[in-house]
Design a protein around this motif. Structure first.
Motif, PDB file in Angstrom:
ATOM      1  N   PRO A   1     -83.448  -0.070  76.014  1.00 15.27           N
ATOM      2  CA  PRO A   1     -82.340  -0.525  75.154  1.00 15.27           C
ATOM      3  C   PRO A   1     -82.588  -1.906  74.555  1.00 15.27           C
ATOM      4  O   PRO A   1     -83.509  -2.622  74.967  1.00 15.27           O
ATOM      5  CB  PRO A   1     -81.157  -0.567  76.135  1.00 15.27           C
ATOM      6  CG  PRO A   1     -81.800  -0.914  77.441  1.00 15.27           C
ATOM      7  CD  PRO A   1     -83.114  -0.187  77.447  1.00 15.27           C
ATOM      8  N   LEU A   2     -81.758  -2.264  73.559  1.00 12.88           N
ATOM      9  CA  LEU A   2     -81.847  -3.590  72.962  1.00 12.88           C
ATOM     10  C   LEU A   2     -81.701  -4.667  74.033  1.00 12.88           C
ATOM     11  O   LEU A   2     -80.985  -4.490  75.019  1.00 12.88           O
ATOM     12  CB  LEU A   2     -80.748  -3.779  71.914  1.00 12.88           C
ATOM     13  CG  LEU A   2     -80.963  -3.160  70.537  1.00 12.88           C
ATOM     14  CD1 LEU A   2     -79.698  -3.314  69.703  1.00 12.88           C
ATOM     15  CD2 LEU A   2     -82.141  -3.795  69.822  1.00 12.88           C
ATOM     16  N   GLY A   3     -82.363  -5.788  73.787  1.00 11.75           N
ATOM     17  CA  GLY A   3     -82.230  -6.907  74.703  1.00 11.75           C
ATOM     18  C   GLY A   3     -83.523  -7.356  75.336  1.00 11.75           C
ATOM     19  O   GLY A   3     -83.519  -8.149  76.278  1.00 11.75           O
ATOM     20  N   ALA A   4     -84.665  -6.872  74.825  1.00 13.27           N
ATOM     21  CA  ALA A   4     -85.950  -7.242  75.411  1.00 13.27           C
ATOM     22  C   ALA A   4     -86.305  -8.710  75.191  1.00 13.27           C
ATOM     23  O   ALA A   4     -87.075  -9.282  75.969  1.00 13.27           O
ATOM     24  CB  ALA A   4     -87.058  -6.352  74.859  1.00 13.27           C
ATOM     25  N   TYR A   5     -85.763  -9.339  74.132  1.00 16.59           N
ATOM     26  CA  TYR A   5     -86.036 -10.759  73.902  1.00 16.59           C
ATOM     27  C   TYR A   5     -85.210 -11.571  74.910  1.00 16.59           C
ATOM     28  O   TYR A   5     -84.217 -12.195  74.585  1.00 16.59           O
ATOM     29  CB  TYR A   5     -85.630 -11.182  72.491  1.00 16.59           C
ATOM     30  CG  TYR A   5     -86.513 -10.723  71.345  1.00 16.59           C
ATOM     31  CD1 TYR A   5     -87.376  -9.644  71.460  1.00 16.59           C
ATOM     32  CD2 TYR A   5     -86.456 -11.373  70.105  1.00 16.59           C
ATOM     33  CE1 TYR A   5     -88.155  -9.233  70.398  1.00 16.59           C
ATOM     34  CE2 TYR A   5     -87.234 -10.974  69.042  1.00 16.59           C
ATOM     35  CZ  TYR A   5     -88.088  -9.897  69.188  1.00 16.59           C
ATOM     36  OH  TYR A   5     -88.856  -9.489  68.120  1.00 16.59           O
ATOM     37  N   ALA A   6     -85.647 -11.564  76.152  1.00 17.89           N
ATOM     38  CA  ALA A   6     -84.901 -12.209  77.230  1.00 17.89           C
ATOM     39  C   ALA A   6     -85.809 -12.344  78.442  1.00 17.89           C
ATOM     40  O   ALA A   6     -86.858 -11.696  78.532  1.00 17.89           O
ATOM     41  CB  ALA A   6     -83.662 -11.391  77.595  1.00 17.89           C
ATOM     42  N   GLU A   7     -85.377 -13.170  79.383  1.00 14.59           N
ATOM     43  CA  GLU A   7     -86.147 -13.299  80.612  1.00 14.59           C
ATOM     44  C   GLU A   7     -86.016 -12.058  81.475  1.00 14.59           C
ATOM     45  O   GLU A   7     -86.969 -11.676  82.173  1.00 14.59           O
ATOM     46  CB  GLU A   7     -85.692 -14.546  81.372  1.00 14.59           C
ATOM     47  CG  GLU A   7     -86.042 -15.842  80.654  1.00 14.59           C
ATOM     48  CD  GLU A   7     -85.484 -17.071  81.353  1.00 14.59           C
ATOM     49  OE1 GLU A   7     -86.148 -18.124  81.310  1.00 14.59           O
ATOM     50  OE2 GLU A   7     -84.378 -16.973  81.936  1.00 14.59           O
ATOM     51  N   VAL A   8     -84.834 -11.418  81.468  1.00 16.07           N
ATOM     52  CA  VAL A   8     -84.631 -10.167  82.212  1.00 16.07           C
ATOM     53  C   VAL A   8     -83.832  -9.203  81.351  1.00 16.07           C
ATOM     54  O   VAL A   8     -83.140  -9.614  80.415  1.00 16.07           O
ATOM     55  CB  VAL A   8     -83.893 -10.397  83.559  1.00 16.07           C
ATOM     56  CG1 VAL A   8     -84.659 -11.346  84.458  1.00 16.07           C
ATOM     57  CG2 VAL A   8     -82.476 -10.883  83.335  1.00 16.07           C
ATOM     58  N   ASN A   9     -83.934  -7.896  81.680  1.00 15.68           N
ATOM     59  CA  ASN A   9     -83.151  -6.893  80.966  1.00 15.68           C
ATOM     60  C   ASN A   9     -82.823  -5.759  81.920  1.00 15.68           C
ATOM     61  O   ASN A   9     -83.587  -5.484  82.863  1.00 15.68           O
ATOM     62  CB  ASN A   9     -83.924  -6.356  79.753  1.00 15.68           C
ATOM     63  CG  ASN A   9     -83.040  -5.656  78.741  1.00 15.68           C
ATOM     64  OD1 ASN A   9     -81.816  -5.830  78.745  1.00 15.68           O
ATOM     65  ND2 ASN A   9     -83.637  -4.877  77.855  1.00 15.68           N
ATOM     66  N   ILE A  10     -81.695  -5.111  81.709  1.00 18.32           N
ATOM     67  CA  ILE A  10     -81.292  -3.938  82.464  1.00 18.32           C
ATOM     68  C   ILE A  10     -81.700  -2.702  81.666  1.00 18.32           C
ATOM     69  O   ILE A  10     -81.317  -2.557  80.504  1.00 18.32           O
ATOM     70  CB  ILE A  10     -79.764  -3.915  82.718  1.00 18.32           C
ATOM     71  CG1 ILE A  10     -79.308  -5.188  83.428  1.00 18.32           C
ATOM     72  CG2 ILE A  10     -79.379  -2.664  83.494  1.00 18.32           C
ATOM     73  CD1 ILE A  10     -79.758  -5.312  84.856  1.00 18.32           C
ATOM     74  N   VAL A  11     -82.478  -1.805  82.306  1.00 11.93           N
ATOM     75  CA  VAL A  11     -83.052  -0.662  81.602  1.00 11.93           C
ATOM     76  C   VAL A  11     -82.846   0.599  82.433  1.00 11.93           C
ATOM     77  O   VAL A  11     -83.046   0.577  83.655  1.00 11.93           O
ATOM     78  CB  VAL A  11     -84.566  -0.880  81.359  1.00 11.93           C
ATOM     79  CG1 VAL A  11     -85.149   0.267  80.535  1.00 11.93           C
ATOM     80  CG2 VAL A  11     -84.819  -2.212  80.655  1.00 11.93           C
ATOM     81  N   PRO A  12     -82.453   1.716  81.804  1.00  8.91           N
ATOM     82  CA  PRO A  12     -82.377   2.983  82.551  1.00  8.91           C
ATOM     83  C   PRO A  12     -83.739   3.328  83.155  1.00  8.91           C
ATOM     84  O   PRO A  12     -84.771   3.264  82.469  1.00  8.91           O
ATOM     85  CB  PRO A  12     -81.975   3.998  81.478  1.00  8.91           C
ATOM     86  CG  PRO A  12     -81.293   3.196  80.414  1.00  8.91           C
ATOM     87  CD  PRO A  12     -82.011   1.879  80.401  1.00  8.91           C
TER      88      PRO A  12
END
Length: 324
Positions: free
Chosen positions: A90-101
């Motif tokens: 999902p969107l949000g990879a430009y980050a230190e962490v991300n929640i992903v299925p």
């Protein structure tokens, strides 16, 4: 708390801002991934500009690699500390962490580094579906690929060569042409100084090519049609120069009963099984040395604006990544 790039409105690169956001625990079926490297792709600019609308405010970025930081309930096959990668959201990879299925995450083989994975997940899966599913390239085929010195292009040059195809590529400078030749392109056309259609027909003895892969969009659409042989296929998979609009379907008849498709990675990897098959094929190609991954630009997470400026200004070659 974690650092992330967010957009609250659409527009140019300057709409991206670094923010500190709360880090939540993963829910059922989810993983929290601490990123080591983040892929930069043209589709990110479409989300940022509003060409592909997303609900605002939003994170940005679809691809990253790193380690599993926490696991939600109903997850099997993953443990904290596992090396993993994902591409396609999902969107949000430009980050230190991300929640992903968990079903959208791949285990990362030891032979593939974090930088390589962040550069190849989305681009490698795109190259794979284009070459093996949108049009199944066969030994002896001659194909045309626009922007052959870009991230997807350099992978296509290598993979198509391994499949036994002759690759005609286009690029905008002699330096980019030389890079694509070194990675497997048989013929390169500098569109800044050469007529692409004339050169393609010269190379193919007037026959044209059975398939054109076009991630450029508006600027190359009719040119691509004119390079096809009768009943050939244009795979228009990107909009680097803007979207193709206002097309009269009659032009396809006039130019040889042509086919046009507008494919998307999301539709080729919609099921977990399709995604797993695609990523396994990509990792195998890397492990066997078929694909060499060119990470030619690295930016800090704080430098996302400069990264998008370079990408849209066509000042990059190969892959670009953000390092958090």
């Amino acid at each position: 708390m974690t650092k992330a790039i967010r957009i609250h409105q659409t527009g140019g690169p300057s709409v991206m801002h670094v923010e500190t956001v709360e880090t939540r625990d993963p829910g059922p079926g989810e993983l929290r991934i601490r990123h080591a490297a983040i892929g930069i792709n043209f589709i990110d600019t479409y989300h940022r500009s509003g060409l592909y609308p997303v609900p605002l405010p939003a994170g940005i970025g679809l691809e990253a690699s790193g380690t599993v930081d926490a696991i939600g309930t109903e997850v099997s096959g993953f443990q904290p500390g596992d090396r993993v990668a994902y591409g396609g959201g999902p969107l949000g990879a430009y980050a230190e962490v991300n929640i992903v299925p968990a079903g959208r995450v791949a285990h990362l083989p030891d032979a593939v580094s974090f930088d390589q994975a962040a550069a190849i997940m989305l681009k490698g899966m795109t190259a794979r579906y284009l070459l093996k599913e949108t049009y199944a390239v066969k030994p002896g085929d001659t194909i045309l690929f626009h922007a052959a010195a870009g991230g997807v292009g350099l992978l296509v040059c290598q993979w198509a060569r391994e499949l036994g195809a002759t690759v005609i590529g286009t690029a905008g400078s002699e330096e980019k042409c030389a890079l694509a030749r070194a990675m497997g392109a048989t013929h390169m056309i500098n569109y800044s100084s050469e007529n692409v259609v004339s050169r393609v027909h010269e190379i193919t003895d007037g026959k044209g090519v059975p398939v054109v892969y076009d991630g450029v969009g508006k600027d190359t659409f009719e040119m691509s049609l004119d390079c096809l042989q009768p009943r050939g296929l244009l795979a228009s998979f990107g909009n680097a120069s803007g979207p193709v609009t206002g097309v009269d379907l009659g032009i396809l008849t006039q130019k040889g009963s042509l086919y046009v498709t507008r494919p998307s990675l999301a539709h080729y990897t919609a099921s977990e099984a399709a995604l797993a098959a695609n990523t396994a094929d990509v990792f195998d190609a890397v492990a066997r040395g078929i694909l060499t991954i060119s990470v030619n630009q690295r930016f800090g997470l704080d430098d996302a604006v400069q990264a998008h400026e370079a990408l849209e200004g066509r000042r990059t070659t190969g892959a670009s990544i953000l390092v958090p």
